[in-house]
Design a protein around this motif. Structure first.
Motif, short mmCIF file in Angstrom:
data_model
loop_
_atom_site.label_atom_id
_atom_site.label_comp_id
_atom_site.label_asym_id
_atom_site.label_seq_id
_atom_site.Cartn_x
_atom_site.Cartn_y
_atom_site.Cartn_z
N LYS A 263 18.42 -23.34 47.52
CA LYS A 263 17.67 -22.29 47.80
C LYS A 263 18.86 -22.11 48.75
N GLY A 264 19.93 -21.39 48.40
CA GLY A 264 21.17 -20.84 49.71
C GLY A 264 21.58 -22.19 49.87
N TRP A 265 20.72 -23.49 49.49
CA TRP A 265 22.28 -24.52 50.93
C TRP A 265 23.15 -25.41 49.56
N ASN A 266 23.88 -25.21 50.16
CA ASN A 266 24.97 -26.25 49.15
C ASN A 266 25.90 -27.25 50.07
N GLY A 267 26.63 -28.19 48.90
CA GLY A 267 27.47 -29.11 49.78
C GLY A 267 28.60 -29.80 48.71
N TYR A 268 28.81 -30.22 49.50
CA TYR A 268 29.43 -31.96 47.78
C TYR A 268 30.52 -32.91 49.11
N LEU A 269 30.89 -34.02 48.30
CA LEU A 269 30.77 -35.04 48.70
C LEU A 269 32.03 -35.65 47.25
N ILE A 270 33.05 -36.02 48.12
CA ILE A 270 34.68 -36.42 46.82
C ILE A 270 35.01 -38.12 47.57
N GLY A 271 34.33 -38.73 46.70
CA GLY A 271 35.77 -40.16 47.45
C GLY A 271 36.39 -40.44 45.56
N SER A 272 38.08 -41.27 46.25
CA SER A 272 38.93 -41.50 44.90
C SER A 272 39.76 -42.04 46.10
N LYS A 295 43.32 -44.62 49.92
CA LYS A 295 41.55 -44.00 49.83
C LYS A 295 41.06 -43.40 51.21
N ASN A 296 40.45 -42.31 50.54
CA ASN A 296 40.25 -40.70 50.79
C ASN A 296 38.92 -40.21 50.06
N GLY A 297 38.30 -39.49 51.10
CA GLY A 297 37.07 -38.58 50.87
C GLY A 297 37.18 -37.77 51.53
N SER A 298 36.02 -36.89 51.43
CA SER A 298 35.81 -35.42 51.69
C SER A 298 34.38 -34.99 51.29
N GLY A 299 33.95 -33.94 52.07
CA GLY A 299 32.81 -33.38 51.15
C GLY A 299 32.34 -31.61 52.90
N MET A 300 31.44 -30.77 51.94
CA MET A 300 31.11 -29.82 53.04
C MET A 300 29.59 -29.43 52.98
N PHE A 301 29.33 -28.92 53.62
CA PHE A 301 27.84 -28.70 53.92
C PHE A 301 28.03 -27.26 53.94
N GLY A 302 27.09 -25.73 53.75
CA GLY A 302 27.02 -24.54 54.00
C GLY A 302 26.00 -23.95 53.43
N THR A 303 26.42 -22.83 53.46
CA THR A 303 25.01 -21.97 53.12
C THR A 303 25.62 -20.75 52.78
N ASN A 304 25.39 -20.03 51.57
CA ASN A 304 25.39 -18.37 50.95
C ASN A 304 24.29 -17.78 51.07
N ARG A 305 24.07 -16.64 51.63
CA ARG A 305 23.05 -15.59 52.21
C ARG A 305 23.67 -14.21 51.77
N LYS A 306 22.67 -12.96 52.56
CA LYS A 306 23.08 -11.91 51.83
C LYS A 306 24.22 -11.42 53.32
N TRP A 307 24.14 -12.41 54.22
CA TRP A 307 25.21 -11.53 55.62
C TRP A 307 26.29 -12.10 54.93
N GLY A 308 26.32 -13.41 53.76
CA GLY A 308 28.15 -14.08 54.05
C GLY A 308 27.99 -15.43 53.81
N TYR A 309 28.39 -16.47 54.70
CA TYR A 309 28.42 -17.75 54.24
C TYR A 309 28.86 -18.15 55.43
N SER A 310 29.01 -19.83 55.07
CA SER A 310 29.51 -20.46 56.69
C SER A 310 28.62 -21.96 55.24
N GLN A 311 30.63 -22.34 56.04
CA GLN A 311 30.60 -24.13 55.51
C GLN A 311 31.23 -24.19 56.31
#
Length: 773
Positions: A263-272, A295-311
């Motif tokens: 529903k427009g909310w998105n994200g990812y997780l990465i570990g290595s 040892k590494n890790g990263s991630g993102m949490f955000g949203t995509n809407r008709k006004w644009g996006y925020s991450q």
């Protein structure tokens, strides 16, 4: 301008709350030239950082889109990528037809001051590397993989440490940007690489030429722009498991990645995780103390809407690696009683926002990163300890006018503070402040595209005095550097297949803290370094040309350049009055003394590429590239600029054979030969730099996709061999080349890695999210 950075979140929140508009959507089909639906074709909006895939009928639909004209990229394996601007107003239908092809020439570029545009329309030389390139690459780190690109080299200290060089320029002259945030991690140092997880990189853009207009000070030689993975299409879960093994240094790698959108909310997780032992070659055997762990890790949490996006993004990079010193006994065996090592940690948080209006867009990027580097002479003996925090901000406002005019305005800056917390000190604690603003325009006029921009930047350095044993070791220092930079360029399309480019750019770079204030032993460099507080800022004027020909079975490109640099800064060895080296004694050990200086210089050369699939053997891919850089000092007794990469020729042969045999398809077999020409254009005064003989390296690889009965890829396997003939060589930019003499053989320094076999495995993961969520 520092207070402006703190207003960016407020600006975003206020403007985002003002958006109330009708629903906009884009839907349609993606088919081949015969009208057959392409299942799983990718559609991506670069400016929105979102996309979707087609279903079993080749149908797609994107909702919650802004009302405006946007560039969409449509791609499918084995087909030419299609780029098309689409006007979205309400519910719009757009069908796309892809043609089979084998040469990928149409790519979107996001590096720069305009919105996303086709790569060939940009007025400077850019290469785009996608995920499949990174998967096929077999380097032991991210920068090693990038050296397969023409014009890109690396300063190396074993398999765990590589720093990028673009057209002979590196360190603070090359900016590395990840997701809009410039990487700040002691770039002036030799003995550590990029603090970025290679598994967290989905796409790379290599920008050759001055980038001061985009990012301010630094970037005199170019930009390496790294993009993290994009979120999964709406209602899906995607991911992968990857693993790799390198035989030469027993390097083991494993990584996991998962992403979803609901529903427009998105994200990812990465570990290595990476773990490597000492590498080896035929002359040195196992090179002591060159292993590393990561040892590494990263991630993102955000949203995509008709006004644009925020991450909102975060990453953590943690590496422990040895520092080879090269000391040996009379039999040529490495001494193992001392094993200096370092621990590097880099944490980063970034907030990316975009507000999409009908005729304009506003993008903001705010970042904070913490870099810590500790050097140990023994497990419980801490030497150097750099602790640096950096806050960056960037705002760009894009305005689209009628008649193909585009304007961009913005400002950016940086606040940085570095402290010393160890028992040894090489450079003093300091604070740094940057601020700058720019204006840029682009105009499409018939078959020509023009661009021009201007920028002003100010950088302030502040160093506090440091006294030891009653004597001043680092005097107080306050320096200000301000410069105007800019560019003007054009691209001309006399035909659909041919583009001619010309770009003139002025850039600048202020001296870094090491160049201004060094005073100590630089571990791993085998020298005592002295700064020069009177250095001026570097400025350059670079002229770039370009010819790109894109035919059905052939692509050709030529990218010449001429770069005049005023006050070019470099380090050189100090000679004593009797003609020997000037030595500095530290704890009973004599180190040759080096000091930073500057002269005017000019660098010129270019890259040439010829890529073709001989008809009717379209499955055969033949690529030839040649790159060269010549660098000379002006008005100096020394003719050449030191440590310039040699000329390089690369030949790649690859077959991409679609196959339906059993559960296997997409068989790829390749071989490559890299030839490095002799480099004898060196700074030989006081034996500062030594020539490097010519050598050639031969590699080969084979890859295959394993599928299920429905044809979906369940695993990709790659087996590769690098330096097949086990050639013993020293790369000209290998810092271990200047390690101590081997008394048993009389050979100077340590040689590069010998033969290496690599096995890679990637298992993709995907699924659907319940519509009840």
């Amino acid at each position: 301008m520092r207070y402006q950075a703190y207003l960016l979140p407020l600006v975003f929140i206020i403007l985002a709350g003002s958006f109330l508009s009708a629903q906009n959507s884009l839907s349609g089909t993606v088919t081949d030239a015969q009208g057959m639906p392409l299942i799983g074709a990718n559609l991506f909006f670069p400016d929105l950082k979102t996309g979707t895939i087609t279903d079993e009928n080749g149908h797609y639909e994107m909702k919650q889109l802004p009302a405006k004209k946007m560039l969409v990229q449509v791609s499918y394996v084995g087909y030419n990528t299609l780029l098309r601007p689409v006007e979205v107003q309400g519910n719009v239908t757009a069908d796309f037809v892809l043609e089979e092809g084998h040469i990928e020439s149409k790519e979107v570029v996001v590096t720069g001051l305009s919105m996303a545009q086709e790569k060939r329309r940009n007025t400077v030389s850019i290469d785009v590397l996608k995920k499949d390139f990174l998967l096929r690459s077999t380097g032991t780190n991210l920068v090693d993989n990038l050296t397969k690109v023409a014009g890109i080299s690396a300063v190396t200290t074993g398999p765990g440490i590589s720093k990028p060089i673009i057209r002979g320029l590196g360190y603070n002259r090359v900016l590395v940007v990840q997701d809009g945030i410039r990487q700040e991690g002691q770039q002036w140092g030799d003995e550590h690489g990029l603090e970025i997880d290679g598994y967290a990189v989905d796409r790379v853009e290599v920008f050759r030429g001055p980038a001061t207009l985009m990012y301010g000070s630094d970037g005199l030689g170019g930009v390496i722009n790294l993009e993290s993975p994009h979120p999964a299409p709406e209602g899906t879960v995607k991911g992968s498991l990857q693993t790799a093994y390198h035989t030469n240094n027993q390097q083991k790698e494993v990584s996991g990645f998962v992403t979803t959108t609901v529903k427009g909310w998105n994200g990812y997780l990465i570990g290595s995780y990476r773990d490597a032992g000492d590498y080896q070659n035929a002359y040195d055997g196992k090179v002591f103390n060159t292993g590393f762990e990561e040892k590494n890790g990263s991630g993102m949490f955000g949203t995509n809407r008709k006004w644009g996006y925020s991450q909102l993004r975060f990453s953590t990079f943690n590496q422990t690696l040895g520092l080879a010193e090269g000391e040996r006994d009379e039999n040529g065996h490495f001494l193992t009683d001392e094993a200096p090592f370092q621990k590097i940690s880099h944490q980063k948080v970034g907030w990316n926002n975009a507000l999409i209006f009908n005729k304009s867009s506003l993008k903001t990027v705010i970042g904070f990163q913490k870099n810590q580097r500790r050097e140990f002479t023994a497990p419980d003996e801490l030497g150097l300890f750099f602790d640096m925090g950096t806050f960056t901000y960037d705002l760009k406002y894009y305005v689209f006018e009628k008649k193909n005019w585009e304007y961009t305005f913005g400002f950016s800056g940086m606040v940085q503070d570095s402290k010393n917390k160890g028992t040894e000190v090489l450079v003093p604690a300091y604070s740094l402040r940057d601020e700058g603003g720019f204006a840029y325009l682009r105009r499409i006029l018939g078959k020509m595209e023009w661009s021009a921009g201007i920028r002003y930047d100010q950088r302030h350095f502040q160093v506090k005095e440091l006294a030891e044993n009653g004597e001043t070791r680092f005097p107080a220092l306050s320096r200000n550097f301000g410069q105007v930079s800019g560019s003007v360029g054009m691209s001309w399309f006399p035909t659909d297949q041919l583009v001619l480019k010309l770009n003139l750019a002025r850039g600048f770079r202020s001296p870094n803290i090491a160049e201004l204030s060094s005073n100590g032993v630089h571990e791993g460099t085998f020298r005592y370094e002295l700064g020069n507080a009177g250095l001026d800022a570097e400025t350059n004027l670079e002229l770039d040309g370009g010819i790109e020909l894109d035919l059905k079975h052939v692509t050709l490109s030529l990218s010449p350049f001429f770069n005049r640099i005023n006050h070019y800064i470099f380090i050189e060895k100090i000679g004593a009055a009797d003609g020997t080296d000037s030595l500095t004694i530290v704890d009973g050990t004599a180190f040759p003394t080096f000091q930073y200086t500057q002269h005017n210089a000019q660098l010129y050369g270019g890259e040439f590429s010829l890529d073709f699939h001989p008809h009717p053997y379209d499955w055969l891919h033949v690529k030839n590239t040649f790159s060269m850089v010549l660098a000379e000092q002006l008005n100096s007794p020394n003719k050449y600029v030191p440590f310039i990469p040699p000329f390089k020729y690369q030949l790649e042969l690859r077959t991409d054979i679609p196959t339906e045999w059993a559960y296997f398809r997409a068989l790829s077999i390749g071989t490559a030969f890299d030839y490095f020409f002799k480099q004898d254009r060196i700074l030989s005064a006081n034996d500062f730099e030594t020539p490097t003989p010519a050598y050639g390296l031969w590699d080969a690889n084979i890859g295959v996709d394993w599928t299920n009965k429905a044809g979906k890829t369940r695993a990709t396997v790659l087996f590769a061999a690098t330096n097949i003939l086990d050639k013993t060589y020293q790369d000209h930019l290998n810092r271990l080349k200047y390690a101590p003499l081997n008394p048993a053989t009389g050979r100077q320094g340590i040689f590069n890695m010998g033969r290496n076999f690599t096995l890679k495995l990637e298992v993709p993961l995907e699924g659907q999210i319940s519509k009840k969520l």
